[in-house]
Design a protein around this motif. Structure first.
Motif, PDB file in Angstrom:
ATOM      1  N   TRP A 155       0.662  -1.319  -0.155  1.00 33.51           N
ATOM      2  CA  TRP A 155       0.027  -0.362  -0.165  1.00 33.51           C
ATOM      3  C   TRP A 155       1.103   1.738  -0.307  1.00 33.51           C
ATOM      4  O   TRP A 155       0.896   2.260  -0.823  1.00 33.51           O
ATOM      5  CB  TRP A 155      -0.877   0.193   1.549  1.00 33.51           C
ATOM      6  N   GLY A 156       1.634   1.311   0.808  1.00 34.68           N
ATOM      7  CA  GLY A 156       2.806   2.439   0.728  1.00 34.68           C
ATOM      8  C   GLY A 156       3.573   2.381  -0.368  1.00 34.68           C
ATOM      9  O   GLY A 156       3.492   3.812  -0.544  1.00 34.68           O
ATOM     10  N   LEU A 157       4.284   1.813  -0.904  1.00 40.27           N
ATOM     11  CA  LEU A 157       4.765   1.784  -2.020  1.00 40.27           C
ATOM     12  C   LEU A 157       3.763   2.021  -2.838  1.00 40.27           C
ATOM     13  O   LEU A 157       3.682   3.692  -3.821  1.00 40.27           O
ATOM     14  CB  LEU A 157       5.746   0.274  -2.323  1.00 40.27           C
ATOM     15  N   LEU A 158       2.603   1.592  -3.206  1.00 38.89           N
ATOM     16  CA  LEU A 158       2.055   1.820  -4.425  1.00 38.89           C
ATOM     17  C   LEU A 158       1.982   3.214  -4.633  1.00 38.89           C
ATOM     18  O   LEU A 158       1.360   4.194  -4.879  1.00 38.89           O
ATOM     19  CB  LEU A 158       0.241   1.338  -4.126  1.00 38.89           C
ATOM     20  N   HIS A 159       1.363   3.952  -3.022  1.00 39.41           N
ATOM     21  CA  HIS A 159       0.456   5.274  -2.697  1.00 39.41           C
ATOM     22  C   HIS A 159       1.912   6.755  -2.892  1.00 39.41           C
ATOM     23  O   HIS A 159       1.713   7.181  -3.838  1.00 39.41           O
ATOM     24  CB  HIS A 159       0.681   5.685  -1.855  1.00 39.41           C
ATOM     25  N   GLN A 160       3.449   5.854  -2.960  1.00 40.34           N
ATOM     26  CA  GLN A 160       4.422   6.917  -3.213  1.00 40.34           C
ATOM     27  C   GLN A 160       4.566   6.971  -4.986  1.00 40.34           C
ATOM     28  O   GLN A 160       5.035   7.344  -4.745  1.00 40.34           O
ATOM     29  CB  GLN A 160       5.292   6.515  -2.338  1.00 40.34           C
ATOM     30  N   LEU A 161       4.522   5.611  -5.396  1.00 45.97           N
ATOM     31  CA  LEU A 161       4.743   5.768  -7.286  1.00 45.97           C
ATOM     32  C   LEU A 161       3.601   6.723  -7.481  1.00 45.97           C
ATOM     33  O   LEU A 161       3.933   7.368  -8.298  1.00 45.97           O
ATOM     34  CB  LEU A 161       5.060   3.860  -6.858  1.00 45.97           C
ATOM     35  N   ILE A 162       2.318   6.164  -7.290  1.00 46.90           N
ATOM     36  CA  ILE A 162       1.721   7.307  -7.396  1.00 46.90           C
ATOM     37  C   ILE A 162       1.435   8.657  -7.346  1.00 46.90           C
ATOM     38  O   ILE A 162       2.278   9.574  -8.547  1.00 46.90           O
ATOM     39  CB  ILE A 162       0.050   7.046  -6.913  1.00 46.90           C
TER      40      ILE A 162
END
Length: 913
Positions: A818-825
């Motif tokens: 979740w954290g990685l996806l949101h930082q990537l977005i």
């Protein structure tokens, strides 16, 4: 066992969609659509991808060569990469690439690829792409205009491959070899130029210039007599007075009412050209006529109703008046006021013998008959009729000239065919329904959409000017392609009479009642018949295009909507019943579907054409093995499955259902879905497919289960309908996606569940604490990790745009999906693919490496589904765009040499501040 084909398992769908959208851009060079007008063409790039995937085996069909899922996946990626190169428009002339693709087809077809047959060939997209892939293409259509287009694309060029031109002097003009279609193109261009010069010699005096300025065209307006008995002025009917809206080049027409003792009313309107922007923009924006309210008199301001305009038109009481003359200048258009000389030049008698043919009286597609323009001859000015008749008759002379210059009769027929198509295509730009586009200062062709609308003010092009016949001739020369493929065939035939023996179908059938192909193509047919009847006597024997057997639900032809619906559905089933009787079990067929129609059934529920198509196919004995949405419009709308409006086309692959197929019940059907859909979904997600397209694509494997049975029985003993089956497939799809949550880490599982309930809104700490305990994590851990905020008894997930780069929490953020996806977005939306790839490389290079990067893409798919079902379009758009770009981000992470961790050059706090 019959080998499954690539199209039945996975496609690089986003690459196909991106190429399809790009192909539709107007600046796409050398596109075959320039050969001649046809309606609702499918993208060529999509067609070649579909054909390749229809014939090439999926790696799972060869377990002896690819025994593990990983090996199958790698091979599938290799084949997808070939497709991704094939669909790039600039590669359309890369013979080495097409030879590579052809070799894959040969490998999967035991050295004997099938003949590709399109029984609804239309604009020739599928036959041309089959030929481009080195396959034998067979095209048929009931419409003679479509047949001529297909002949010009796939039949004629290979017949004259590598031949030198016969036009005097061309073959010996230089020492060279004439490759492919070069000689044919050189002759089309040379004889076309000679034809145009001969026409100029005969009728050039009808097209005067203004000094040294070459005229582009003349702006005319239709007129009616003012209905006010006290006025009786000739009212000009004008939509807009603008000539140019380009910045610093604005021009508009200003009408002035003056006294005229010669006119019965004692008044007339004259027109001046004004440069600049009027003080009141409405002076130029608002003309005198509206299709809904009628027209306003410039003199007495009386209103002429729409009915009055119709009566005047049907009584032959409309006239026309010249408003302005348009010429070319140095990098600009020059606008001149109307003059008596240019008015008189257009006052010529119409030819005694020209075209004839009655326009369809169908107001859905044809407005002119309602205003008295009932014959195709009526929508041309006399001067346009003279010019187009002259060009048509000269096509006949060209045929004679080719023979006298040493060409064979067959070759002369080919040259005449192309020039006849050029004249027909030019009629689209040279008629009294063309309008002036004041935005780009050019003539707007009649068929800018799939109808013949009424136009009150129109532009008459100078047939010897910059928008003259030379343009269509050159477009034809640029659109001809001759690659590795053998000669195809194109014949006139109703699909219901087609012989499918020994062929594999790929076709784009008519879409119910969306387009009146035969009625619309009559506009071109009347000109083609005049110029090419001697060349194609059987094809052009009828006065107008054959219509009785056309598979279109036209209520004007089949006794209302009910009769039209029955005619279409019966005819559709007849065609695919015939195809089923001779279908090969070695290959699937492919069918394009692209219309949106919604009616109500007896229960008041929406019944879509999509369901009708699926029902008809299944009843005809076909098993549906895949469905793929092909989007030729670049749109990221969050549109749900239930609207069936995701795509501009849906491609179905179908195989003949086995004889004596079993019957099952609802429980058996759902059990089969639960067993097969997870693996199918995983294969779909491995391809370049966006979340918005996943539900439609998942219908394929779901309908494959449904359609393999002779029937699925409901608890009441009745057979399950397609609508009910679609609902069950949708339910299982949601279930499978939800089960993927178990693959994620604890904080991600909490965040997914919380997002499903609250989105990025707030909830109570008590609820969050209970959920966190169930997911084996705590609210405080996720607060410190920057996944959520917990303040004053309220808990809220942090949106990507609100994240900060905090080195105290970044380790926790990057260690959860979740954290990685949101930082990537956040990085992707602000800084693009490369920087997002750098961040992903940083995460992948950490000691607690998130090695399964597929989880990131799966999470974006899952969150899109949640956002779309909850009606959160901004979130859905964000997740969809990210998932669509994921392969590029992953590639950037793999190829970048420096990661953020070692680079230390991107401080998110500094950027945000």
């Amino acid at each position: 066992m019959t080998a499954r084909k690539l199209i039945e398992v996975a496609l690089p769908l986003e690459a196909i969609n991106r190429a399809s959208a790009r192909e539709k851009e107007p600046f796409t060079k050398r596109h075959p659509r320039a050969l001649h007008i046809w309606w609702a063409r499918r993208p060529l790039t999509a067609a070649r991808a579909i054909l390749f995937a229809q014939l090439v085996d999926d790696p799972s069909s060869h377990p002896e060569e690819f025994p593990t899922e990983e090996l199958q996946r790698k091979e599938r990626v290799r084949l997808h990469e070939i497709i991704e190169r094939l669909v790039i428009w600039e590669n359309s002339w890369n013979d080495k690439l097409f030879e590579e693709a052809h070799a894959e087809i040969i490998k999967s077809t035991n050295g004997s690829p099938p003949v590709i047959y399109d029984p609804f060939a239309g604009g020739g997209t599928i036959p041309l792409e089959a030929q481009r892939l080195g396959l034998i293409a067979k095209a048929s259509d009931l419409n003679p205009v479509a047949v001529l287009i297909n002949k010009a694309l796939v039949e004629l060029p290979p017949k004259f491959r590598d031949m030198p031109p016969v036009f005097p002097g061309l073959a010996d003009s230089e020492i060279r070899s004439w490759r492919g279609a070069e000689g044919l193109v050189a002759d089309i261009r040379a004889y076309g130029h000679k034809m145009r010069e001969q026409a100029h010699e005969n009728i050039g005096h009808l097209y005067p210039n203004i000094g040294d300025h070459r005229i582009i065209g003349w702006v005319w307006a239709r007129t009616v007599t003012c209905p006010n008995p006290a006025c009786q002025i000739d009212m000009p009917l004008v939509r807009s007075w603008w000539l140019s809206k380009k910045k610093n080049k604005e021009h508009y027409i200003k009408p002035n009412v003056i006294r005229d003792p010669i006119h019965p009313s004692g008044l007339r309107v004259v027109f001046e050209i004004v440069k600049g922007i009027p003080l009141d923009p409405n002076d130029a924006n608002e003309g005198t006529v509206s299709g809904r309210t009628g027209a306003i008199c410039l003199s007495c301001h009386s209103t002429a109703s729409v009915e009055y305009l119709r009566v005047q038109g049907k009584g032959g009481k409309t006239g026309r008046v010249l408003l302005a003359t348009i010429a070319s200048g140095e990098r600009q258009r020059i606008y001149f006021p109307a003059t008596p000389e240019h008015t008189r030049a257009a006052e010529v008698p119409a030819p005694v013998e020209t075209i004839s043919g009655e326009m369809a009286d169908n107001p859905r597609w044809f407005s002119p008959p309602g205003y008295g323009l009932t014959d195709f001859e009526d929508v041309f000015t006399p001067r346009q009729l003279v010019a187009l008749t002259e060009f048509s008759d000269l096509v006949v002379n060209v045929r004679k000239n080719v023979i006298s210059d040493g060409g064979s009769t067959e070759y002369a027929d080919a040259i005449a065919t192309y020039l006849g198509l050029a004249v027909s295509r030019y009629a689209d730009l040279s008629n009294a329904l063309c309008s002036w586009n004041h935005t780009n200062e050019n003539i707007r062709a009649l068929f800018s959409r799939q109808a013949v609308p009424m136009t009150w003010d129109f532009v008459e092009a100078n047939v010897f000017g910059s928008i003259g016949l030379d343009g269509p001739i050159e477009s034809i020369c640029n659109s001809l392609y001759l690659g590795i493929g053998p000669a195809g065939t194109a014949v006139q035939m109703s699909a219901s009479a087609a012989n499918f023996e020994g062929t594999i179908i790929s076709t784009d059938p008519p879409y119910y009642d969306n387009i009146g192909y035969s009625d619309l193509s009559d506009f071109f047919y009347v000109w083609l018949r005049r110029s090419l009847r001697q060349v194609h006597p059987e094809l052009l024997a009828t006065l107008l295009v054959p219509k009785a057997d056309e598979l279109v639900a036209n209520p004007y032809r089949h006794e209302g909507k009910g009769g039209a619906k029955k005619f279409f559905e019966d005819g559709f089933r007849e065609v695919f019943n015939r195809a089923r009787s001779s279908a090969s079990s070695n290959f699937p067929i492919t069918v394009y579907y692209a219309f949106k129609q919604s009616e109500s059934d007896a229960s008041g529920e929406a019944s879509t054409g999509w369901e009708t198509l699926l029902e008809g196919m299944i009843r005809s004995g076909w098993e549906i093995t895949s469905t793929w949405p092909i989007r030729s419009e670049r749109s990221a709308r969050s549109v749900g499955l239930k609207t069936n409006a995701l795509a501009s086309s849906i491609i179905l692959s179908l195989r003949p259902r086995k004889e004596n197929s079993p019957i099952t019940d609802r429980r058996g059907f759902i059990s089969a879905l639960e067993n097969e859909l997870p693996d199918a979904l995983r294969n779909l997600q491995q391809g370049r497919i966006s979340p918005v397209d996943l539900p439609q694509s998942a219908i394929g494997p779901g309908m494959s289960v449904f359609s393999r049975y002779d029937g699925v029985l409901e608890p009441d003993g009745n057979k399950m309908t397609v609508r009910s089956a679609l609902a069950r497939i949708n339910e299982i799809l949601d279930q499978v996606l939800n089960e993927q949550e178990g693959d994620f880490d604890e904080p991600s599982r909490f965040a997914i569940s919380w997002y499903r309930q609250h989105g990025y809104g707030t909830g109570t700490f008590g609820d969050a604490n209970n959920l966190a305990t169930a997911k084996n994590t705590t609210v405080s851990i996720m607060d410190r990790a920057g996944i959520l905020t917990s303040r004053g008894g309220q808990v809220q997930l942090i949106k990507p745009c609100d994240l900060i780069w905090d080195y105290d929490t970044i380790n926790d953020q990057l260690s959860s999906s979740w954290g990685l996806l949101h930082q990537l977005i956040k990085v992707f939306e602000r800084d693009g693919i490369t920087v997002a790839g750098d961040l992903l490389k940083t995460a992948m290079s950490r000691p607690d490496d998130i090695s399964d990067t597929d989880l990131i893409k799966e999470l974006s798919h899952l969150l899109f589904r949640i956002a779309e079902s909850n009606g959160w379009p901004k979130d859905a758009l964000s997740f969809n765009t990210f998932a669509t770009s994921w392969p590029d981000i992953l590639e950037a992470a793999r190829t970048t040499t420096v990661s953020l961790a070692s680079q230390g050059s991107l401080d998110f706090n500094e950027v945000d501040n």
